[in-house]
Design an enzyme around this catalytic site. Structure first.
Site, PDB file in Angstrom:
ATOM      1  N   HIS A   6     -13.305 -54.111  66.282  1.00 39.65           N
ATOM      2  CA  HIS A   6     -13.902 -54.603  65.031  1.00 39.65           C
ATOM      3  C   HIS A   6     -15.049 -55.580  65.281  1.00 39.65           C
ATOM      4  O   HIS A   6     -15.819 -55.873  64.379  1.00 39.65           O
ATOM      5  CB  HIS A   6     -12.835 -55.299  64.173  1.00 39.65           C
ATOM      6  CG  HIS A   6     -11.830 -54.335  63.611  1.00 39.65           C
ATOM      7  ND1 HIS A   6     -11.809 -53.962  62.288  1.00 39.65           N
ATOM      8  CD2 HIS A   6     -10.825 -53.638  64.199  1.00 39.65           C
ATOM      9  CE1 HIS A   6     -10.833 -53.095  62.087  1.00 39.65           C
ATOM     10  NE2 HIS A   6     -10.215 -52.884  63.232  1.00 39.65           N
TER      11      HIS A   6
ATOM     12  N   ASP B  77     -22.006 -60.947  64.133  1.00 40.33           N
ATOM     13  CA  ASP B  77     -20.790 -60.487  63.445  1.00 40.33           C
ATOM     14  C   ASP B  77     -20.659 -58.984  63.643  1.00 40.33           C
ATOM     15  O   ASP B  77     -21.661 -58.262  63.532  1.00 40.33           O
ATOM     16  CB  ASP B  77     -20.904 -60.798  61.942  1.00 40.33           C
ATOM     17  CG  ASP B  77     -19.564 -61.097  61.301  1.00 40.33           C
ATOM     18  OD1 ASP B  77     -18.567 -60.494  61.736  1.00 40.33           O
ATOM     19  OD2 ASP B  77     -19.512 -61.920  60.354  1.00 40.33           O
TER      20      ASP B  77
HETATM   21  P1  ADP Z   1     -13.841 -61.840  59.791  1.00 42.39           P
HETATM   22  O1  ADP Z   1     -13.187 -60.530  60.123  1.00 42.39           O
HETATM   23  O2  ADP Z   1     -14.617 -62.416  60.928  1.00 42.39           O
HETATM   24  O3  ADP Z   1     -12.910 -62.828  59.217  1.00 42.39           O
HETATM   25  P2  ADP Z   1     -15.165 -60.492  57.512  1.00 42.39           P
HETATM   26  O4  ADP Z   1     -16.252 -60.976  56.610  1.00 42.39           O
HETATM   27  O5  ADP Z   1     -15.400 -59.138  58.083  1.00 42.39           O
HETATM   28  O6  ADP Z   1     -14.951 -61.599  58.634  1.00 42.39           O
HETATM   29  O7  ADP Z   1     -13.807 -60.418  56.710  1.00 42.39           O
HETATM   30  C1  ADP Z   1     -13.310 -61.537  56.042  1.00 42.39           C
HETATM   31  C2  ADP Z   1     -12.282 -61.069  55.011  1.00 42.39           C
HETATM   32  O8  ADP Z   1     -11.496 -62.185  54.634  1.00 42.39           O
HETATM   33  C3  ADP Z   1     -12.906 -60.520  53.750  1.00 42.39           C
HETATM   34  O9  ADP Z   1     -12.142 -59.436  53.270  1.00 42.39           O
HETATM   35  C4  ADP Z   1     -12.829 -61.699  52.778  1.00 42.39           C
HETATM   36  O10 ADP Z   1     -12.688 -61.349  51.418  1.00 42.39           O
HETATM   37  C5  ADP Z   1     -11.584 -62.398  53.236  1.00 42.39           C
HETATM   38  N1  ADP Z   1     -11.696 -63.844  52.976  1.00 42.39           N
HETATM   39  C6  ADP Z   1     -12.584 -64.719  53.502  1.00 42.39           C
HETATM   40  N2  ADP Z   1     -12.400 -65.965  53.021  1.00 42.39           N
HETATM   41  C7  ADP Z   1     -11.375 -65.878  52.164  1.00 42.39           C
HETATM   42  C8  ADP Z   1     -10.689 -66.820  51.339  1.00 42.39           C
HETATM   43  N3  ADP Z   1     -11.038 -68.115  51.294  1.00 42.39           N
HETATM   44  N4  ADP Z   1      -9.672 -66.363  50.602  1.00 42.39           N
HETATM   45  C9  ADP Z   1      -9.296 -65.065  50.653  1.00 42.39           C
HETATM   46  N5  ADP Z   1      -9.880 -64.140  51.390  1.00 42.39           N
HETATM   47  C10 ADP Z   1     -10.914 -64.529  52.147  1.00 42.39           C
HETATM   48  O1  F6P Z   2     -12.465 -59.184  63.105  1.00 45.59           O
HETATM   49  C1  F6P Z   2     -12.160 -60.299  63.801  1.00 45.59           C
HETATM   50  C2  F6P Z   2     -10.770 -60.879  63.596  1.00 45.59           C
HETATM   51  O2  F6P Z   2     -10.187 -61.288  64.780  1.00 45.59           O
HETATM   52  C3  F6P Z   2      -9.844 -59.903  62.933  1.00 45.59           C
HETATM   53  O3  F6P Z   2      -9.126 -59.145  63.863  1.00 45.59           O
HETATM   54  C4  F6P Z   2      -8.995 -60.787  62.078  1.00 45.59           C
HETATM   55  O4  F6P Z   2      -8.651 -60.137  60.902  1.00 45.59           O
HETATM   56  C5  F6P Z   2      -9.888 -61.965  61.757  1.00 45.59           C
HETATM   57  O5  F6P Z   2     -10.843 -62.015  62.763  1.00 45.59           O
HETATM   58  C6  F6P Z   2      -9.100 -63.257  61.596  1.00 45.59           C
HETATM   59  O6  F6P Z   2      -8.686 -63.758  62.837  1.00 45.59           O
HETATM   60  P1  F6P Z   2      -7.240 -64.296  63.205  1.00 45.59           P
HETATM   61  O7  F6P Z   2      -6.309 -63.117  63.203  1.00 45.59           O
HETATM   62  O8  F6P Z   2      -7.417 -64.900  64.550  1.00 45.59           O
HETATM   63  O9  F6P Z   2      -6.860 -65.279  62.164  1.00 45.59           O
END
Ligand code: ADP
Ligand code: F6P
Length: 496
Positions: A162, A370
């Site tokens: 991912h 990202d």
């Molecule tokens: P990462 O995988 O690095 O966390 P992404 O942007 O790909 O970043 O995914 C983040 C996910 O987490 C999204 O589906 C988003 O809606 C969710 N998310 C981020 N911040 C919050 C929050 N404060 N409350 C609920 N969901 C959140």
């Molecule tokens: O996509 C990156 C990632 O490590 C995902 O596997 C995971 O959903 C997200 O970041 C949050 O990270 P963690 O599982 O370390 O809280």
């Protein structure tokens, strides 16, 4: 032991740590891309999800959730520190994100990584039916495909990363680079977000393991491993339906009032992570306040930053710095009842997130690097009114699919400031045209299209694809294949 024909293996289970007294639990929808991506797919599917339930100590027995069987893998204190916080999140995570923080290397962490990957492989071997399809996710589990193949050669194994896969000059720093590559090659199909990542992988395999490798296929031990790009997506229809709900629209109007009915609302939603460019964004915003290009009376910034990986030193330092800076900016530019930045660290439900997206005139998604960034896609899906400007980093995987966004280089402070001003003051017709084009893209390239393209490449019988991606969603498209900027089709594998 119950066995399944489809097994998803991911570091985390998608459910909350806290199980109610009656034993009931719900899908977690944790703030993280992986769970957000897979949750809509597996709901109501007779599959097993193998993962860690959070915390340390013996693995709890969890009830099935929406028909999905939960197989917990325990981590003890040393595993948590050395595998999850150490090798996964202080070695691989920074290395894979352009080394924006210094990756750390410790032999003890590598031992824990092997030990935990072996435990995941063994748990998976127990719950997989003969000939089952196993889908291993992300950088915590690079060794699982190889370890699993050694125990269960009958399985069809997929691996999907991912996060970004770095260029050879960075990956070569890893003391255990050969073992990691060999681990991934235990899979039948290795998927990445971007074609460039598949190319990096092929180059490394040829160089480090001296195996025949192209950007589409690699030969090892008399087998062929296919590789390709499969950009992950979101449940577009679900987010659009949520955002269109009258109560969500009403909540968005209320939020704008609560924010003081400003002319412009800028929103950012991130995990608190140094890859997300939060500090750079705050600096740009602060300089615009200093120069008077942005005035607190007209414009507010809402920064949602949910804490993440809180025991890892680099994350603790980041949080302290962000909070100090938010405090400084509010102290200097805010007025009573009118802060310059509304700073929130809480996890929100999906409806509240959708309302936030609907209230944001500018959504600033400016990570330094990202893999994809699902928040950017969620914002677009939520703008059923075709309004709203997406300010997007060139270094998010999503930028390749959403070239109509206002693209910025977040390392370039002046460029970031310009991008903020441009998106704040863009002509409504321009904003609408861009948003419409991005929405059309995501309507086709949704999470089902992603799963369909990946699973079709992994399970050539097509049976699994039908089971998981049929039913109920009129938006379900044929396998997509629009070119990205590198000219490589996105949303489908680079066919071997
Ligand atoms: P990462 O995988 O690095 O966390 P992404 O942007 O790909 O970043 O995914 C983040 C996910 O987490 C999204 O589906 C988003 O809606 C969710 N998310 C981020 N911040 C919050 C929050 N404060 N409350 C609920 N969901 C959140
Ligand atoms: O996509 C990156 C990632 O490590 C995902 O596997 C995971 O959903 C997200 O970041 C949050 O990270 P963690 O599982 O370390 O809280």
């Amino acid at each position: 032991m119950r066995q399944s024909s489809l097994v998803v293996v991911a570091n985390r289970l998608p459910i909350d740590d806290s199980v109610a007294p009656d034993g009931a639990c719900e899908w977690r929808r944790s703030p993280g891309g992986l769970v957000s991506a897979l949750h809509p797919l597996l709901r109501h599917s007779p599959a097993t999800w193998v993962g860690w339930a959070g915390g340390t100590g013996p693995a709890p027995t969890l009830p099935d959730v929406d028909g999905v069987h939960m197989r917990t893998v325990p981590l003890d204190h040393d595993d948590l520190r050395d595998h999850y916080e150490g090798f996964a999140n202080a070695t691989l995570w920074p290395l894979y994100h352009d080394s924006v923080e210094q990756p750390q290397h410790h032999r003890r962490w590598w031992e824990a990584y092997q030990r935990v990957n072996q435990r995941f492989a063994e748990a998976t071997a127990e719950v997989a039916e003969p000939g089952a399809v196993v889908w291993v996710q992300d950088y915590h589990l690079h060794l699982v495909p190889g370890m699993l193949r050694a125990i269960r050669p009958d399985l069809r194994i997929g691996f999907f990363l991912h996060v970004p896969f770095p260029p050879p000059e960075l990956f070569m720093q890893l003391p255990r680079r050969a073992e990691l590559l060999r681990g991934m090659l235990g899979a039948d199909l290795v998927g990445f977000q971007r074609a460039q990542a598949a190319h990096n992988f092929a180059q490394l395999v040829a160089k480090v393991l001296e195996l025949p490798a192209t950007d589409r296929r690699i030969g090892i031990d008399g087998r062929v491993v296919r590789i390709g790009a499969f950009p992950v997506s979101i449940d577009t229809a679900e987010m659009a339906a949520l955002a269109a709900r009258p109560d969500v629209a009403a909540r968005a109007r209320r939020l704008r009032q609560d924010l003081g009915s400003p002319e412009h609302v800028i929103l950012s939603v991130d995990r608190m992570d140094y890859t997300k460019g939060i500090e750079q964004r705050l600096k740009a915003y602060s300089e615009l306040l200093v120069s008077g290009h942005v005035k607190v009376r007209d414009t507010v910034l809402v920064q949602v930053a949910v804490p993440s990986r809180e025991r890892v030193g680099q994350y603790q330092i980041l949080r302290e710095r962000v909070e100090r800076e938010v405090g400084r900016i509010n102290g200097e530019f805010g007025r009573v009842g009118e802060p310059a930045i509304h700073y929130l660290t809480q996890p929100f439900g999906r409806a509240e997130l959708a309302a936030l997206y609907r209230v944001a005139d500018v959504m600033a998604v400016t990570p330094l690097r990202d893999g994809m960034n699902l928040v950017a896609k969620e914002y677009v899906a939520a703008r059923v009114d075709d309004a709203g400007a997406l300010l997007l980093s060139e270094f998010a995987g999503a930028a390749a699919e959403l070239p109509q966004a206002y693209l910025v280089n977040p390392h370039d402070l002046e460029g970031l400031k310009q991008g903020l001003l441009e998106s704040l003051h863009a002509a409504p017709a321009d904003v609408r045209a861009r948003m419409r084009a991005m929405r059309a893209h995501l309507h086709e390239h949704d999470i089902r299209a992603w799963a369909r393209s990946y699973l079709r490449a992994l399970d050539e019988t097509g049976a699994l694809v039908e089971r998981l991606t049929s039913g109920g969603d009129p938006a379900t498209p044929a396998v997509p294949g629009q070119p990205d900027r590198s000219g490589t089709p996105t949303g489908r594998p680079t066919e071997p």
